[in-house]
Scaffold this motif. Structure first.
Motif: not given
Length: 130
Positions: A37-42, A46-49, A86-87, A91-92
């Protein structure tokens, strides 16, 4: 090349430039859902911005949050390549949280197809569509 051949080539080119979908299923390792959840929020930030061609990026959990599905949609292959850039290392970090299976649906460009070659992401190309 007659006009029907030209039209068929044009339609095939349109398919290659069409939207792509990504589907991933993650079965979390014990105690790793909060890290996910922490990584997904990051990732979402990134996706939004930063992403310019991501049309959908959605995460859904099952009732006990032992697994999730990630649904992604991109305007074209270039947008998916941009998203991956961007990610980057995130991903890792996602892969470290669980067992991941993924699929890309659509007709990727030659560049994206080469990037997917040898990865664990399965490629599914269109057969029938409405």
């Amino acid at each position: 090349m007659d006009s029907s051949d030209a039209k068929a080539t044009e339609n095939a080119d349109d398919l290659r430039m069409s939207e792509l979908q990504g589907i991933a299923r993650i079965k979390f390792h014990e105690g790793k859902v909060e890290e996910f959840k922490r990584v997904a929020a990051r990732c979402m930030e990134i996706v939004r911005t930063q992403d310019t061609g991501t049309l959908q990026f959605e995460i859904s959990f099952n009732d006990d949050e032992s697994e999730c599905f990630v649904l992604e949609r991109y305007k074209d292959s270039e947008a998916l390549i941009e998203h991956g850039a961007h990610l980057g290392e995130l991903g890792e970090a996602i892969l470290a949280t669980g067992s991941v299976t993924g699929a890309c649906l659509g007709e990727p460009s030659a560049v994206l197809r080469a990037q997917l070659a040898g990865s664990d992401v399965q490629l599914f190309t269109p057969y029938l569509s409405l």
